[in-house]
Design a protein around this motif. Structure first.
Motif, short mmCIF file in Angstrom:
data_model
loop_
_atom_site.label_atom_id
_atom_site.label_comp_id
_atom_site.label_asym_id
_atom_site.label_seq_id
_atom_site.Cartn_x
_atom_site.Cartn_y
_atom_site.Cartn_z
N ARG A 1 0.84 -1.21 0.00
CA ARG A 1 0.00 0.00 0.00
C ARG A 1 0.87 1.26 0.00
N LYS A 2 1.84 1.29 0.93
CA LYS A 2 2.68 2.48 1.05
C LYS A 2 3.55 2.66 -0.20
N GLY B 1 -1.60 4.90 12.82
CA GLY B 1 -1.47 4.58 11.39
C GLY B 1 -0.94 5.76 10.60
N ASP C 1 2.71 6.32 11.47
CA ASP C 1 3.54 5.32 10.80
C ASP C 1 3.78 5.72 9.34
P1 AMP Z 1 -5.02 5.93 12.08
O1 AMP Z 1 -4.24 7.19 11.97
O2 AMP Z 1 -4.47 4.98 13.11
O3 AMP Z 1 -6.50 6.15 12.24
O4 AMP Z 1 -4.83 5.15 10.69
C1 AMP Z 1 -4.88 5.83 9.47
C2 AMP Z 1 -4.55 4.92 8.35
O5 AMP Z 1 -3.28 4.32 8.59
C3 AMP Z 1 -5.54 3.76 8.17
O6 AMP Z 1 -5.76 3.59 6.78
C4 AMP Z 1 -4.77 2.57 8.65
O7 AMP Z 1 -5.10 1.43 7.92
C5 AMP Z 1 -3.36 2.94 8.36
N1 AMP Z 1 -2.46 2.20 9.24
C6 AMP Z 1 -2.71 1.73 10.48
N2 AMP Z 1 -1.64 1.08 10.99
C7 AMP Z 1 -0.69 1.14 10.02
C8 AMP Z 1 0.63 0.64 9.92
N3 AMP Z 1 1.24 -0.02 10.91
N4 AMP Z 1 1.30 0.89 8.77
C9 AMP Z 1 0.72 1.58 7.79
N5 AMP Z 1 -0.51 2.07 7.81
C10 AMP Z 1 -1.23 1.85 8.92
#
Ligand code: AMP
Length: 204
Positions: A101-102, A120, A123
């Motif tokens: 995805r990234k 997320g 990260d």
């Molecule tokens: P959040 O900021 O935690 O609400 O997540 C925002 C986005 O980041 C969502 O699309 C999650 O799927 C994605 N996300 C959550 N954990 C990770 C991770 N470890 N690595 C990459 N993306 C993530």
């Protein structure tokens, strides 16, 4: 009234926005996601994002679509039900892992913005930042500091710089602003620091 473009030779065709899968507790987060979506379209840019329909992710996608902008969502199969993959996008790419995805988000985008979010979002923001630090890409990275949401993080990063764990030229990779339009303008006029390439993306 359509807003004026900042630059006639805008090289940012698509911008990737990382943001919360939650809306946050205050309406201001929704308002800024909508403002940023609108500003992206007024600059003739398309949006790349995580593909969900929940939280600020869904709000910014809807804001861009409402203004007749293009939106590409990139979501892993495993998350498509949990984050309710958006069904109204210009293009939805289903991938097999978070890493894919990234990598696809980077490939599709010419610049990045992180908005308020949780782990997320952090990260994604830090990974894109470390990829720039390693010289794997030279695309501008912005932080939309909605009502000081990231103030403590920026303060901490400055402390890390003072403590000698971040180099000055790497600290400059973060372009922060409280204002969506100003932030886009800074990203458009960003001159890449041309950091040396430490490794290739395949090795990362
Ligand atoms: P959040 O900021 O935690 O609400 O997540 C925002 C986005 O980041 C969502 O699309 C999650 O799927 C994605 N996300 C959550 N954990 C990770 C991770 N470890 N690595 C990459 N993306 C993530």
């Amino acid at each position: 009234m359509p807003q004026k473009k900042f630059s006639p030779d805008n090289t940012i065709k698509r911008i990737c926005v990382f943001c919360g899968s939650s809306p946050g507790t205050r309406p201001v987060y929704t308002e800024f996601a909508q403002q940023l979506g609108k500003a992206i379209v007024s600059q003739g840019m398309g949006l790349v994002y995580g593909g969900g329909s929940i939280g600020l992710m869904g709000i910014i996608a809807d804001a861009v679509l409402k203004e007749k902008g293009k939106v590409i969502g990139v979501i892993p199969h495993a998350l498509s039900s949990k984050e309710f993959a958006h069904t109204g996008l210009t293009d939805l790419r289903l991938v097999s892992s978070m890493h894919e995805r990234k990598a696809m988000m980077v490939e599709l985008s010419d610049a990045f913005i992180a908005m308020p979010g949780g782990f997320g979002t952090f990260d994604e923001f830090f990974e894109i930042l470390t990829w720039a630090q390693l010289g794997l890409h030279a695309k501008p990275i912005g932080l939309l500091n909605v009502e000081g949401y990231f103030d403590l993080l920026l303060e901490f990063i400055n402390q890390v710089l003072e403590e000698g764990f971040i180099q000055k030229n790497h600290r400059h990779l973060i372009i922060a602003s409280h204002d969506p339009e100003k932030l886009l303008r800074s990203l458009i006029s960003y001159k890449s620091a041309k950091l040396p390439k430490f490794i290739n993306l395949q090795e990362a």
